[in-house]
Design a protein around this motif. Sequence first.
Motif, PDB file in Angstrom:
ATOM      1  N   ALA A  44      -6.789   1.705  -8.323  1.00 32.46           N
ATOM      2  CA  ALA A  44      -7.031   2.919  -7.556  1.00 32.46           C
ATOM      3  C   ALA A  44      -7.113   4.143  -8.467  1.00 32.46           C
ATOM      4  O   ALA A  44      -8.021   4.985  -8.335  1.00 32.46           O
ATOM      5  N   VAL A  60      -2.692  -2.565  -7.682  1.00 24.92           N
ATOM      6  CA  VAL A  60      -3.315  -1.581  -6.789  1.00 24.92           C
ATOM      7  C   VAL A  60      -3.348  -0.206  -7.447  1.00 24.92           C
ATOM      8  O   VAL A  60      -4.365   0.496  -7.418  1.00 24.92           O
ATOM      9  N   GLY A  66       0.813  -1.209   0.000  1.00 22.37           N
ATOM     10  CA  GLY A  66       0.000   0.000   0.000  1.00 22.37           C
ATOM     11  C   GLY A  66       0.846   1.257   0.000  1.00 22.37           C
ATOM     12  O   GLY A  66       0.561   2.212  -0.728  1.00 22.37           O
ATOM     13  N   ALA A 106       2.534   1.593  -3.384  1.00 20.70           N
ATOM     14  CA  ALA A 106       1.535   1.996  -4.374  1.00 20.70           C
ATOM     15  C   ALA A 106       1.198   3.477  -4.218  1.00 20.70           C
ATOM     16  O   ALA A 106       1.007   4.185  -5.207  1.00 20.70           O
ATOM     17  N   LEU A 133       1.709  -6.795  -7.480  1.00 23.15           N
ATOM     18  CA  LEU A 133       0.639  -6.366  -6.581  1.00 23.15           C
ATOM     19  C   LEU A 133       0.541  -4.840  -6.529  1.00 23.15           C
ATOM     20  O   LEU A 133      -0.557  -4.271  -6.546  1.00 23.15           O
TER      21      LEU A 133
END
Length: 315
Positions: free
Chosen positions: A179, A175, A27, A30, A171
């Motif tokens: 997003a 994301v 996260g 990203a 990954l």
Amino acid sequence: MAGGLFALLDDVAALARMAAASIDDVGAAAGRATTKAAGVVVDDTAVTPQFVHGVTADRELPMIKRITIGSLRNKLLIILPVALLLSQFLPGLLTPILMVGGGYLCYEGAEKIWVRLRGHDHHPVPVGAEGEDAEKAMTSAAIRTDLILSAEIMVIALNEVTDEPFLSRLLILVVVAIAITIAVYGVVAIIVKLDDIGLALTQRSTGFLGRVGHALLVGTPRLLAVISVVGVAAMLWVGGHIELVGLDELGWHAPYDFVHDVEHHVHHALEDVAGWLAATLGWLTNTLLSAAFGLLVGALLVAVVSVLPKRSGAH
């Protein structure tokens, strides 16, 4: 047996903590990658409303939905596999590919300015007046444009996480793709419906909400005009910065060093007076010089394209 069960639960808990930490890392990475691509995201958000200009109100959201699905397909099924393969086996090509995309952004920004200066800015016939085939054509055109902008977004994001393991890169980019797509087309959907919301408020209320509706009706065209200008500025800024960094990585350091030195001097001159002001003006200096370089690159590309022979049958 109880001891074995508790040991197993401890192992599961440890794995869960590791997974949670990995998710947090993905996260965070990203988020950093998305921030780096923010300029292109602004451009993407600014460009898309033009494709639903003139569409009847009941067809705006269905068109945006189709463009959103097309954008996700572009990112996840086309761009992502190619980008990951390049980063895994030919990482040296990422900088030249990024510079090609940056050159396209510079060209688009400079071409839009040139068209406006010549007074040839045109407004297409409303799609709603041309039928279903025209709507499909405009949707396809929007998805093609999105492919270019999405490729730039994904390569910029990938460039920020090239040191991550392959699975983490995968990954992170998934994301980022989801997003950014949701954010861009969610904002686009809101923008194109603002005037309808305003009209509904003016028809149903005469008080405060009625005044809000009137403000939306009056302000939405101005907002779209501002977004258009911001989109052009974002193209030049992001494209110019990509070119400066790319040239520096390929060995020509002078342009990047000049911009960096001017930014440093501005920051240093004001650092003792106001730290926040120094940082802000330093960033603004870098942004303006990057945009100016982007405009220079774009103008050269516009000049080159203008002398190329046109295809037969081109309008």
